[in-house]
Design a protein around this motif. Sequence first.
Motif, PDB file in Angstrom:
ATOM      1  N   THR A  37      -0.887  -8.886  11.290  1.00 41.51           N
ATOM      2  CA  THR A  37      -0.860  -7.621  10.563  1.00 41.51           C
ATOM      3  C   THR A  37       0.289  -7.712   9.560  1.00 41.51           C
ATOM      4  O   THR A  37       1.232  -8.473   9.768  1.00 41.51           O
ATOM      5  N   CYS A  40       3.170  -3.035   4.732  1.00 42.55           N
ATOM      6  CA  CYS A  40       2.842  -2.542   3.387  1.00 42.55           C
ATOM      7  C   CYS A  40       3.989  -1.645   2.913  1.00 42.55           C
ATOM      8  O   CYS A  40       4.765  -1.130   3.722  1.00 42.55           O
ATOM      9  N   HIS A  65      -1.805  -0.692   8.643  1.00 38.73           N
ATOM     10  CA  HIS A  65      -3.216  -0.614   8.225  1.00 38.73           C
ATOM     11  C   HIS A  65      -3.711  -1.912   7.607  1.00 38.73           C
ATOM     12  O   HIS A  65      -4.824  -1.954   7.084  1.00 38.73           O
ATOM     13  N   GLU A  66      -2.910  -2.970   7.642  1.00 38.12           N
ATOM     14  CA  GLU A  66      -3.363  -4.246   7.058  1.00 38.12           C
ATOM     15  C   GLU A  66      -3.427  -5.250   8.197  1.00 38.12           C
ATOM     16  O   GLU A  66      -2.409  -5.540   8.815  1.00 38.12           O
ATOM     17  N   SER A  88     -11.725  -8.261   9.300  1.00 41.05           N
ATOM     18  CA  SER A  88     -10.723  -7.316   8.857  1.00 41.05           C
ATOM     19  C   SER A  88     -11.452  -5.977   8.717  1.00 41.05           C
ATOM     20  O   SER A  88     -12.649  -5.894   9.030  1.00 41.05           O
ATOM     21  N   ASP A 151      -6.159  -5.869   2.726  1.00 45.89           N
ATOM     22  CA  ASP A 151      -6.083  -4.476   2.258  1.00 45.89           C
ATOM     23  C   ASP A 151      -5.263  -4.408   0.963  1.00 45.89           C
ATOM     24  O   ASP A 151      -5.691  -3.821  -0.040  1.00 45.89           O
ATOM     25  N   ALA A 152      -4.111  -5.066   0.971  1.00 47.10           N
ATOM     26  CA  ALA A 152      -3.248  -5.064  -0.218  1.00 47.10           C
ATOM     27  C   ALA A 152      -3.869  -5.879  -1.349  1.00 47.10           C
ATOM     28  O   ALA A 152      -3.847  -5.475  -2.518  1.00 47.10           O
ATOM     29  N   LYS A 349       5.734 -10.476   1.194  1.00 49.73           N
ATOM     30  CA  LYS A 349       4.889  -9.934   2.244  1.00 49.73           C
ATOM     31  C   LYS A 349       5.393 -10.450   3.579  1.00 49.73           C
ATOM     32  O   LYS A 349       5.600 -11.659   3.754  1.00 49.73           O
TER      33      LYS A 349
END
Length: 357
Positions: A37, A40, A65-66, A88, A151-152, A349
């Motif tokens: 995960t 973000c 959420h990623e 995912s 997601d990003a 990240k």
Amino acid sequence: MRAIQMVRPEARGVSYGDDVEVPTPGPGEVRVRVARTAICGTDRHIYHWDESISHLVRPPVTIGHEFCGYIDAVGDGVETWSEGDYVSAEMHIVCGHCRACLRGDFHVCEHTKIAGLQQNGCFAESVVVPASNLVRLDPETVPPHIGALLDALGNAVHTVQAANTVEGRHVLLSGYGAIGAMAAAVVQFKGAASLTISEVSPGHLERAHEWAARMGDRVPIHIVNPLSEPDFAGKVREFSGGGVDVVLEMSGAVPAINDGLEVLYPGGEMVMLGIPAGRDLLIDRFSERVIFKGLTLKGVVGRRMFDTWDEMLSMLKLGLDLDHIVTHQLPLSSFEEGIALLDKGEAHKVVLDPSAG
Ligand SMILES: [Zn+2]
Ligand SMILES: [Zn+2]
């Protein structure tokens, strides 16, 4: 199971527990064992309980959420997914019946709920998601540390997609944070006429220079710090044959938005993902910079469901390289260390591994 939750915002920060109940998938849902995960910017803002996001968060809630992972339980009525599938998920949970949804514009659903803000997210060993939000991943082309970024990456790809085209166009990208860095990689991959990156943070500038040096000169890449370049507009015009066709605005900084409008060539477009602080956005000389140049301004939110996902997975399959974006990999329990690295501008990240502790 282990999970990171926002429990008492008034105390600031989050709680890290290893005795959180493992969730059970309801009808139409699946449970995913989280492989990796990623933190973000949103999670940072939740952690610091910033006004920009705190009004959207419903504690107590597991944040994050990623992610990517493997399905390990399937709820009633789920037929197309099975245990062990590598996935995912889109964490914007949409209603399916508002006007936006009925038009297929799910990313602007009026009733969007975001997992990790309003319902439990993925900074945990397991997360439950609606089966209709799942995206199947190919383990050959999407290793888990990249699967955690989708997601990003979706924000980055959606922003690039929102421009008419970047192929063969002169592009200015303002804001080389993690999503900006992904958008830069996408623009380079697609083949722009030139890419100018504007950034002010020393850490991000250093990473931009390292990346540009590795990419060679297939797409000319220029990096400018507007705070130390007295003639920013002149420089960008020099790099772009008189002005850029596309601005990808990923910073939300008002000076960057003004600079971008200034250097846009007539007929150009600004795609805006960065979120300006405060309620109002002041544009200097709006009529001259926007109206008389016939510009298009476009706001971008989330990812298109699911064409953005399709496009990013196909680019990864074709060789889009994002390894440089993952600057740190830590166990889930080191979440606060990850936040500190991001706060100091030392990371792009940070990917977390719930199985590592
Ligand atoms: Zn995110
Ligand atoms: Zn809707």
